[in-house]
Design an enzyme around this catalytic site. Structure first.
Site, PDB file in Angstrom:
ATOM      1  N   GLU A  15      19.481 -11.273  -1.072  1.00 51.31           N
ATOM      2  CA  GLU A  15      20.113 -11.967  -1.881  1.00 51.31           C
ATOM      3  C   GLU A  15      20.582 -12.711  -1.266  1.00 51.31           C
ATOM      4  OE1 GLU A  15      23.560 -14.244  -2.454  1.00 51.31           O
ATOM      5  OE2 GLU A  15      24.518 -12.928  -1.430  1.00 51.31           O
ATOM      6  N   LYS A  57      20.520  -7.859  12.616  1.00 50.39           N
ATOM      7  CA  LYS A  57      20.658  -9.591  13.474  1.00 50.39           C
ATOM      8  C   LYS A  57      21.767 -10.692  12.263  1.00 50.39           C
ATOM      9  CE  LYS A  57      18.313 -12.890  12.785  1.00 50.39           C
ATOM     10  NZ  LYS A  57      19.860 -14.451  13.213  1.00 50.39           N
ATOM     11  N   CYS A  98      27.123 -18.546  -2.387  1.00 48.47           N
ATOM     12  CA  CYS A  98      25.554 -18.811  -2.494  1.00 48.47           C
ATOM     13  C   CYS A  98      26.417 -18.561  -4.060  1.00 48.47           C
ATOM     14  CB  CYS A  98      25.602 -18.129  -2.442  1.00 48.47           C
ATOM     15  SG  CYS A  98      25.530 -16.179  -2.109  1.00 48.47           S
ATOM     16  N   GLU A 109      20.506 -26.362  -3.952  1.00 47.00           N
ATOM     17  CA  GLU A 109      21.853 -25.577  -3.239  1.00 47.00           C
ATOM     18  C   GLU A 109      22.448 -27.004  -1.927  1.00 47.00           C
ATOM     19  OE1 GLU A 109      23.432 -21.047  -2.409  1.00 47.00           O
ATOM     20  OE2 GLU A 109      21.069 -21.550  -1.589  1.00 47.00           O
TER      21      GLU A 109
END
Length: 505
Positions: free
Chosen positions: A272, A196, A306, A403
């Site tokens: 991750e 996906k 990231c 983040e």
């Protein structure tokens, strides 16, 4: 588009590049492009303008079921897992060649879908996809178990077998790179795949699927189902006939995927997840080079990465000089259309991410941090944001802990090595870290003390197909790339037989 201070904005009309027509908008299941069973579609948006690029078939649970059924049949009864590694490698190599032949069109798709710089995607991302396929193609015929020296009268050996049907859920910030990082090792291992792509960036994944068919990947081996996380993604995570899930994305969603995997068939998961990566710059560093590295670390891919060095800690002896150089360089950074070769930073991926980043900039101001430069949107249309640097940041501020996933840097000062290490580790994340120093003892000490999955010394974003990559703490577990990235799609089976009257064990 309005120019940044001391910089110049790129032209937003892309006069030098003719964007190709969108060819593939349907689901790719069992070797064919098909409409979703519901007939529903969703819009994929050009972040340069906020306008619709195309309408994409929306995969839901029932479409995931069809894709998994195709992948299961291809795994249980199809040729792919039963080919020799060399045969799989030959097809993967052909696929890589086809990708290189279509590099311009693929790069354009990621530029209009994700706001990525066209010239960088063309020379970095798409060639990296082809090279990743070739790396794991080269490993496909080198999957070996081992003979075990038993302590009893037993002969034992191990087999490394493909884990089965793998569900991949990939993010929007590196749609092509993440496609390759997930698909290449799982196919080399002999698995079949249901993938996906992120709903923001489905275009390149569908094009890769088209090229896979041309290369000779058998029907059912690779299935690409665009859709949304709460529907298509949740269906993958909880599916009773998927044997493994690999996900790259937010920590929040990673938790939900683990829960769904555990509540269904207890499938293994690799994650991750988020990061808030520190960059430690020591007094002996070349200040000019360190400033370049820090700027690259936060502004590459407009901060939507990231491992971005969103927390920069500078030793007090060079702090003032470093801050001046960093601000000067940031003000000269060119924000503009990703098709203009002058541009160094394109638009954020979509309106939601754009607004999230701007809200964090306001939070930084409210918390008492000093805004040194940036902090505003650029232009009157699209999702462009100025490079933004805060100083006088305290470690408990949200801009130092959360983040943000955008071009926002928190600049802090430290005195001793011990203090720098403590600050670097003061995060719930542990994905990456950078160290800038000329002292090998400092580099060795700090690299062993920081709890993160990859440490870069006097460099940043130094990735490679042969270098494992993944996180500590709430940045997840499991590794992409390297042989570790292959082994997570393999099961280890031990085979044991008794031995009789052997002259030795």
């Amino acid at each position: 588009m309005t120019a940044l201070s001391n910089g110049h904005a790129a032209n937003n009309s892309s006069p030098l590049f003719k964007i190709p027509p969108i060819k593939f908008t349907n689901l790719f299941i069992n070797g064919h492009f098909v409409h979703s069973l519901s007939g529903n579609e969703f819009e994929t948006i050009d972040p340069r303008t906020g306008e619709v690029i195309a309408k994409i078939s929306e995969g839901r649970k029932e479409d995931i079921d069809v894709a998994v059924k195709a992948a299961r049949e291809a795994f249980d009864n199809g040729p792919w897992p039963r080919m020799s590694g060399a045969e799989r490698a030959k097809i993967m190599m052909k696929w890589a060649d086809l990708i290189e032949e279509n590099v311009e069109e693929l790069a354009a798709l990621d530029a209009i879908d994700a706001g990525k710089l066209y010239h960088l995607v063309k020379v970095l991302d798409i060639p990296a996809v082809a090279n990743c396929l070739r790396y794991y193609a080269g490993a496909a015929d080198k999957i070996h178990g081992e003979v075990l020296k038993g302590a009893r009268e037993l002969h034992a050996y191990t087999l490394m077998e493909p884990i089965g049907v793998v569900g991949h859920i990939i993010p929007w910030n590196f749609p092509s790179t993440m496609f390759a990082a997930k698909v290449s090792p799982s196919l080399a291992a002999g698995c079949t795949v249901v993938l996906k792509p992120a709903e923001q960036t489905p275009l390149s994944a569908l094009f890769f699927a088209h090229l896979a068919k041309q290369a000779g990947i058998p029907d059912g081996v690779l299935n690409v189902v665009p859709g949304f996380g709460p529907t298509a993604g949740a269906a993958i995570s909880s599916h009773m006939d998927i044997d493994k899930v690999s996900f790259t994305g937010s920590t929040e969603v990673g938790r939900a995927i683990m829960h769904a995997a555990a509540s269904s068939n207890l499938k293994p998961v690799s994650l991750e997840l988020g990061g808030k990566s520190p960059l430690l710059i020591f007094d002996d560093a070349d200040v000019d080079k360190a400033a370049d590295l820090a700027l690259l670390g936060i502004l590459f891919n407009k901060g939507e990465i990231c491992v971005a060095s969103s927390r920069v800690f500078v030793q007090e002896g060079i702090y003032d000089e470093f801050e001046k150089k960093l601000v000067k360089k940031a003000k000269a950074w060119v924000v503009g259309d990703p098709f203009d070769p002058q541009s160094q930073q394109g638009p954020q991926v979509d309106k939601n991410q754009f607004e999230k980043i701007l809200s964090y900039i306001e939070i930084g101001k409210e918390e008492g941090a000093t805004l040194l430069t940036g902090g505003k949107k650029v232009g009157n249309k699209g999702y462009y944001i100025e490079p933004t640097i805060f100083s006088n940041v305290k470690e408990n501020m949200r801009i130092a802990q959360d983040e943000i996933f955008g071009p926002v840097l928190a600049l802090m000062k430290f005195r001793t090595i011990e203090e720098g290490i403590k600050s670097a580790n003061n995060s719930r994340y542990g994905l990456a870290a950078g160290i800038v120093t000329k002292n090998i003892d400092t580099a060795n000490t700090v690299s062993r003390a920081i709890r993160a999955g990859i440490i870069w010394i006097n460099c940043y974003f130094a990735f490679g197909n042969d270098i494992p990559y993944g996180g500590y703490k709430q940045s997840g577990f499991g590794r992409d790339f390297g042989m570790e990235g292959l082994h997570k799609y393999l099961q280890v089976k031990s085979v044991v037989t008794p031995i009789y009257n052997s002259p030795w064990l």
